[in-house]
Design a protein around this motif. Structure first.
Motif, mmCIF file in Angstrom:
data_model
loop_
_atom_site.group_PDB
_atom_site.id
_atom_site.type_symbol
_atom_site.label_atom_id
_atom_site.label_comp_id
_atom_site.label_asym_id
_atom_site.label_seq_id
_atom_site.Cartn_x
_atom_site.Cartn_y
_atom_site.Cartn_z
ATOM 1 N N ASN A 417 -33.930 6.016 36.262
ATOM 2 C CA ASN A 417 -32.894 5.484 35.393
ATOM 3 C C ASN A 417 -33.312 4.128 34.832
ATOM 4 O OD1 ASN A 417 -31.424 7.677 36.116
ATOM 5 N ND2 ASN A 417 -29.935 6.584 37.355
ATOM 6 N N VAL A 418 -33.257 4.010 33.509
ATOM 7 C CA VAL A 418 -33.529 2.734 32.836
ATOM 8 C C VAL A 418 -32.275 2.355 32.065
ATOM 9 C CG1 VAL A 418 -34.975 1.489 31.196
ATOM 10 C CG2 VAL A 418 -35.978 3.294 32.611
ATOM 11 N N TYR A 419 -31.698 1.203 32.416
ATOM 12 C CA TYR A 419 -30.475 0.770 31.766
ATOM 13 C C TYR A 419 -30.823 -0.208 30.646
ATOM 14 C CZ TYR A 419 -28.116 3.134 35.490
ATOM 15 O OH TYR A 419 -27.681 4.102 36.344
ATOM 16 N N PRO A 420 -30.538 0.162 29.393
ATOM 17 C CA PRO A 420 -30.972 -0.627 28.248
ATOM 18 C C PRO A 420 -30.588 -2.097 28.325
ATOM 19 C CG PRO A 420 -30.208 1.499 27.498
ATOM 20 C CD PRO A 420 -29.886 1.431 28.964
ATOM 21 N N ARG A 421 -29.378 -2.387 28.816
ATOM 22 C CA ARG A 421 -28.938 -3.776 28.820
ATOM 23 C C ARG A 421 -29.886 -4.663 29.629
ATOM 24 N NH1 ARG A 421 -24.054 -6.606 28.156
ATOM 25 N NH2 ARG A 421 -24.609 -8.814 28.258
ATOM 26 N N GLU A 422 -30.403 -4.144 30.732
ATOM 27 C CA GLU A 422 -31.319 -4.921 31.562
ATOM 28 C C GLU A 422 -32.600 -5.252 30.810
ATOM 29 O OE1 GLU A 422 -32.345 -3.002 35.181
ATOM 30 O OE2 GLU A 422 -33.335 -4.753 36.037
ATOM 31 N N VAL A 423 -33.121 -4.280 30.048
ATOM 32 C CA VAL A 423 -34.328 -4.506 29.253
ATOM 33 C C VAL A 423 -34.016 -5.450 28.093
ATOM 34 C CG1 VAL A 423 -36.184 -3.398 27.962
ATOM 35 C CG2 VAL A 423 -35.113 -2.191 29.881
ATOM 36 N N GLU A 424 -32.851 -5.279 27.508
ATOM 37 C CA GLU A 424 -32.458 -6.130 26.381
ATOM 38 C C GLU A 424 -32.359 -7.592 26.807
ATOM 39 O OE1 GLU A 424 -28.872 -4.198 25.302
ATOM 40 O OE2 GLU A 424 -29.883 -2.509 24.324
ATOM 41 N N GLU A 425 -31.860 -7.822 28.016
ATOM 42 C CA GLU A 425 -31.737 -9.204 28.484
ATOM 43 C C GLU A 425 -33.107 -9.859 28.618
ATOM 44 O OE1 GLU A 425 -27.497 -8.948 30.892
ATOM 45 O OE2 GLU A 425 -29.355 -9.240 32.005
ATOM 46 N N VAL A 426 -34.100 -9.099 29.031
ATOM 47 C CA VAL A 426 -35.458 -9.644 29.102
ATOM 48 C C VAL A 426 -35.972 -9.971 27.701
ATOM 49 C CG1 VAL A 426 -37.857 -9.092 29.694
ATOM 50 C CG2 VAL A 426 -36.017 -8.504 31.276
ATOM 51 N N LEU A 427 -35.742 -9.067 26.749
ATOM 52 C CA LEU A 427 -36.178 -9.323 25.375
ATOM 53 C C LEU A 427 -35.495 -10.570 24.800
ATOM 54 C CD1 LEU A 427 -36.247 -5.673 24.027
ATOM 55 C CD2 LEU A 427 -38.206 -7.234 24.101
ATOM 56 N N TYR A 428 -34.219 -10.729 25.119
ATOM 57 C CA TYR A 428 -33.501 -11.906 24.612
ATOM 58 C C TYR A 428 -34.042 -13.204 25.205
ATOM 59 C CZ TYR A 428 -29.838 -9.472 21.988
ATOM 60 O OH TYR A 428 -29.152 -8.746 21.047
ATOM 61 N N ASP A 429 -34.744 -13.121 26.330
ATOM 62 C CA ASP A 429 -35.344 -14.319 26.919
ATOM 63 C C ASP A 429 -36.545 -14.809 26.123
ATOM 64 O OD1 ASP A 429 -34.791 -13.464 30.438
ATOM 65 O OD2 ASP A 429 -33.573 -14.603 29.007
ATOM 66 N N HIS A 430 -37.097 -13.944 25.261
ATOM 67 C CA HIS A 430 -38.241 -14.368 24.443
ATOM 68 C C HIS A 430 -37.739 -15.241 23.293
ATOM 69 C CE1 HIS A 430 -41.793 -14.275 21.904
ATOM 70 N NE2 HIS A 430 -42.468 -13.772 22.923
ATOM 71 N N PRO A 431 -38.336 -16.395 23.079
ATOM 72 C CA PRO A 431 -37.828 -17.334 22.062
ATOM 73 C C PRO A 431 -37.845 -16.785 20.640
ATOM 74 C CG PRO A 431 -39.977 -18.027 22.896
ATOM 75 C CD PRO A 431 -39.504 -16.937 23.799
ATOM 76 N N ALA A 432 -38.674 -15.777 20.371
ATOM 77 C CA ALA A 432 -38.763 -15.257 19.009
ATOM 78 C C ALA A 432 -37.712 -14.197 18.709
ATOM 79 C CB ALA A 432 -40.157 -14.681 18.757
ATOM 80 N N VAL A 433 -37.050 -13.684 19.729
ATOM 81 C CA VAL A 433 -36.142 -12.544 19.547
ATOM 82 C C VAL A 433 -34.723 -13.031 19.271
ATOM 83 C CG1 VAL A 433 -35.105 -10.534 20.655
ATOM 84 C CG2 VAL A 433 -37.548 -11.003 20.935
ATOM 85 N N ALA A 434 -34.179 -12.570 18.144
ATOM 86 C CA ALA A 434 -32.797 -12.893 17.803
ATOM 87 C C ALA A 434 -31.852 -11.792 18.254
ATOM 88 C CB ALA A 434 -32.660 -13.105 16.296
ATOM 89 N N GLU A 435 -32.240 -10.556 18.042
ATOM 90 C CA GLU A 435 -31.420 -9.416 18.423
ATOM 91 C C GLU A 435 -32.305 -8.345 19.047
ATOM 92 O OE1 GLU A 435 -28.065 -9.515 14.870
ATOM 93 O OE2 GLU A 435 -29.931 -8.391 14.590
ATOM 94 N N ALA A 436 -31.725 -7.573 19.961
ATOM 95 C CA ALA A 436 -32.505 -6.521 20.613
ATOM 96 C C ALA A 436 -31.601 -5.351 20.962
ATOM 97 C CB ALA A 436 -33.178 -7.052 21.878
ATOM 98 N N ALA A 437 -32.135 -4.171 20.828
ATOM 99 C CA ALA A 437 -31.429 -2.954 21.232
ATOM 100 C C ALA A 437 -32.449 -1.980 21.801
ATOM 101 C CB ALA A 437 -30.694 -2.334 20.045
ATOM 102 N N VAL A 438 -32.113 -1.370 22.920
ATOM 103 C CA VAL A 438 -33.013 -0.441 23.594
ATOM 104 C C VAL A 438 -32.369 0.938 23.624
ATOM 105 C CG1 VAL A 438 -34.107 0.131 25.797
ATOM 106 C CG2 VAL A 438 -34.122 -2.225 24.964
ATOM 107 N N ILE A 439 -33.140 1.932 23.252
ATOM 108 C CA ILE A 439 -32.659 3.314 23.243
ATOM 109 C C ILE A 439 -33.712 4.216 23.871
ATOM 110 C CG2 ILE A 439 -31.220 3.011 21.193
ATOM 111 C CD1 ILE A 439 -33.454 4.283 19.545
ATOM 112 N N GLY A 440 -33.344 5.463 24.092
ATOM 113 C CA GLY A 440 -34.291 6.448 24.584
ATOM 114 C C GLY A 440 -34.763 7.348 23.461
#
Length: 504
Positions: A417-440
């Motif tokens: 199981n991969v929960y998108p919100r958890e991955v999205e939070e990591v992406l949001y930690d990157h200074p260059a990322v303004a918005e992020a969405a993870v899908i399958g």
């Protein structure tokens, strides 16, 4: 009422002490030998000063030491917290801190990452299982210290409603939540499941599903020990290795996820002898009807039975009990003592039929006690006394359940199981990322692949490869996205919510 899961091992060892309990490679351990090792671990854990209900985290693959640690913790009246060996240091630290774990038992191959995580949490002692030839990080102890000769304690009396396992599962918040599974809940689940498909004491079960996952722990390990069968441990799923284990040990039961059945079809040619198999148990995702038919045609005498459940339901909630009574594409009917409904947005039951899709809700002996230290999430999930799964489905006129989608945006990659919100939070930690969405994204081999779409903050530039590397350093290997698309803007609805449907 007193009940301790370690009683299952004790009773099976009394019934047939010399019977093989665990086989791995060329090593066979009898029920008497496993109980002896479990007693040593229990005694040494208690010698550390751990009191009833203390948490012991176990981060191991499918190997005998997992059984020693898990059932040793049970015997000592402690709570086991299973952790995925692929977790990175920040993830390990979160789980240890949130669970209040006092001991971490981990493996040599990933001990460095695990110990870095444990070092960030005060009061955690780390014990490392030697896989052969490696080195333990400074400040850790050898697992053998938990196997020094001591007088094995009696099974510590625990109440049936005491927490036995604290199993972490992510939710819509993205932060993993600890589902408290009790001794009674886990005992009932393995007992009912084993009786449903006729577990026999002469069965030989392939244990390749991760034992740190609810499917492997409850439906495989617990059920095998409860019914006194033999477990053949396979630490990692490789089709040829699994086929070889089935042939060599004349295995009769194979529990797996759909991707495993697909892989076995490709690996087992006409010259491989899998005639010993009598039943396959499938869960974790929908198993296509054509795969069932192809597998049973290739291996006559084998019946694949599909079920449904979650971490919060100790694995099994519904099950197809036999070839005669199953319905292909359905996950079966509720198991004994469990009620399943499909409800609308008002939480009222919907009539049967595919035109009445709603949320699947469950109540019964299998439903979690609570989310650890999280009363708000517990209350929300248990509205009206029913556990709200977040899965969408319908029932037919005969009471069979069909799962059609997931209310949560869960991605199931290779059975994990991969929960998108958890991955999205990591992406949001990157200074260059303004918005992020993870899908399958549908994937022929893995079922689904993790894909992310991002938009960048003004004045920043980053490549998809850089972002993938950023995630890879912070997430377990099965979680990080293999593909990232950089878009000018992510599609949004009137309220500003990112429309994942448009991305798909």
């Amino acid at each position: 009422m007193s009940l301790n899961l370690a009683t299952m091992l004790h009773e099976s060892a009394l019934a047939d002490p010399d019977k093989p309990c665990v086989i791995i490679d060329d090593t066979t351990l009898t029920y008497a030998q496993v109980e002896h090792m479990v007693g040593l671990v229990a005694g040494n854990l208690l010698a550390l000063g751990l009191e009833r209900g203390a948490k012991v985290a176990v981060q191991l693959p499918n190997m005998p030491q997992f059984l020693f640690a898990y059932l040793g913790a049970m015997r000592a009246g402690l709570v086991m917290v299973p952790l995925n060996p692929l977790l990175r240091a920040p993830e390990v630290a979160y789980h240890l801190e949130n669970s209040d774990a006092q001991v971490l038992i981990t493996g040599e191959s990933y001990a460095g990452e695990a110990h870095r995580g444990a070092s960030a949490v005060p009061g955690v002692s780390t014990y490392v299982v030697d896989f052969g030839g490696g080195q333990r990080p400074e400040g850790t102890a050898a697992f053998e210290e938990l196997l020094v000769p001591v007088e094995a304690p009696d099974i510590v009396p625990t109440d049936a409603d005491d927490t036995a396992v604290l199993l972490y599962t992510s939710g819509t918040t993205g932060k993993p939540k600890g589902a408290e599974l009790t001794h009674f809940q886990l005992f009932m689940n393995c007992t009912v499941a084993g009786e449903l498909f006729g577990f026999r004491d002469d069965d030989v079960v392939i244990a390749v599903l991760p034992l740190f996952h609810v499917f492997g722990l409850s439906s495989v390990l617990n059920t095998a020990v409860r019914f006194g069968t033999t477990l053949v441990l396979v630490p990692r799923f490789e089709p040829d290795a699994v086929v070889g284990a089935i042939e060599r040990h004349r295995a009769t039961v194979f529990p797996g996820v759909p991707t495993m059945y697909v892989a076995l079809l490709g690996a087992a040619d006409a010259e491989r002898d899998l005639s010993s198999l009598r039943v396959g148990v499938s869960g974790g995702a929908s198993l296509p009807g054509e795969v069932i038919r192809a597998f049973e045609d290739r291996f006559p005498g084998t019946v694949i039975l599909e079920g449904y459940g979650l971490s919060e339901t100790a694995s099994t909630a519904t099950f197809n009990v036999s070839a005669e009574r199953r319905k292909v594409l359905s996950v079966g009917k509720p198991v004994w003592g469990v009620q399943v409904r499909v409800v609308g947005t008002d939480d009222k039951p919907l009539p049967p039929g595919p035109c009445h899709v709603g949320e699947v809700v469950i109540r019964g002996h299998n439903v979690l006690k609570s989310y650890y230290k999280n009363p708000e999430e517990t209350a929300e999930a248990m509205r009206g006394g029913w556990f709200h799964t977040g899965d969408l489905g319908y029932t037919d006129e005969d009471g069979y359940l069909f799962i059609v989608d997931r209310k949560k945006d869960l991605v199931i990659r290779g059975g994990y199981n991969v929960y998108p919100r958890e991955v999205e939070e990591v992406l949001y930690d990157h200074p260059a990322v303004a918005e992020a969405a993870v899908i399958g994204r549908p994937d022929e081999r893995l079922g689904e692949e993790v894909v992310a779409a991002v938009s960048l903050s003004p004045g920043h530039h980053v490549t998809p490869e850089d972002l993938i590397g950023f995630c890879r350093e912070r997430l377990a290997a099965y979680k990080y996205p293999r593909e990232i698309r950089v878009l000018t803007e992510l599609p949004k609805g009137p309220t500003g919510k990112i429309l994942k449907k448009e991305l798909r």
